[in-house]
Design an enzyme around this catalytic site. Sequence first.
Site, short mmCIF file in Angstrom:
data_model
loop_
_atom_site.label_atom_id
_atom_site.label_comp_id
_atom_site.label_asym_id
_atom_site.label_seq_id
_atom_site.Cartn_x
_atom_site.Cartn_y
_atom_site.Cartn_z
N HIS A 107 0.83 -1.20 0.00
CA HIS A 107 0.00 0.00 0.00
C HIS A 107 0.87 1.26 0.00
O HIS A 107 1.79 1.40 0.79
CB HIS A 107 -0.91 -0.01 1.23
N ALA A 156 4.24 9.60 -22.51
CA ALA A 156 3.43 8.42 -22.21
C ALA A 156 3.99 7.81 -20.93
O ALA A 156 4.66 6.78 -20.94
CB ALA A 156 3.46 7.44 -23.37
N ASN A 157 3.73 8.51 -19.83
CA ASN A 157 4.24 8.12 -18.52
C ASN A 157 3.15 8.34 -17.49
O ASN A 157 2.40 9.31 -17.57
CB ASN A 157 5.44 9.01 -18.13
N HIS A 194 6.28 17.97 -15.93
CA HIS A 194 7.10 16.80 -16.26
C HIS A 194 8.35 16.71 -15.39
O HIS A 194 8.74 15.62 -14.97
CB HIS A 194 7.48 16.83 -17.74
#
Length: 129
Positions: free
Chosen positions: A20, A119-120, A96
């Site tokens: 978790h 694309a992260n 970013h």
Amino acid sequence: MKKAGILNRHLSGALAELGHGHGVLVCDAGMPIPDGPRVVDLAFRAGVPSFAEVLDGLLAELVVEGATAAEEVRTANPAATALLEGRFPDLAYVPHERLKEWSAGARLIVRTGEARPYANVLLRCGVFF
């Protein structure tokens, strides 16, 4: 040999160790990989496997309580934006540079063969109960 689910032994083992609150960065082939987190590099060639394929495979295996992407994805990669917002209605955005900083604190980084910018996504693990 496993019959279903994730067959890559490195990725399967890494997922089993997550708890978790742990972070998992799913990233394109161009994302800088920081020292520290465990890395499973699935990139075979440009676009293989795709960001969508890897993300969907991980989402079938993980409980995710939150996700964060780079705000630049909204203008630079509309396809990735649609994919992420479709899977994470409460998707958070940060610059970013901040996402790159936060990736150093991830427990696991999964590198895809994706060759489109931003694309992260940084996933925060939840619990299944």
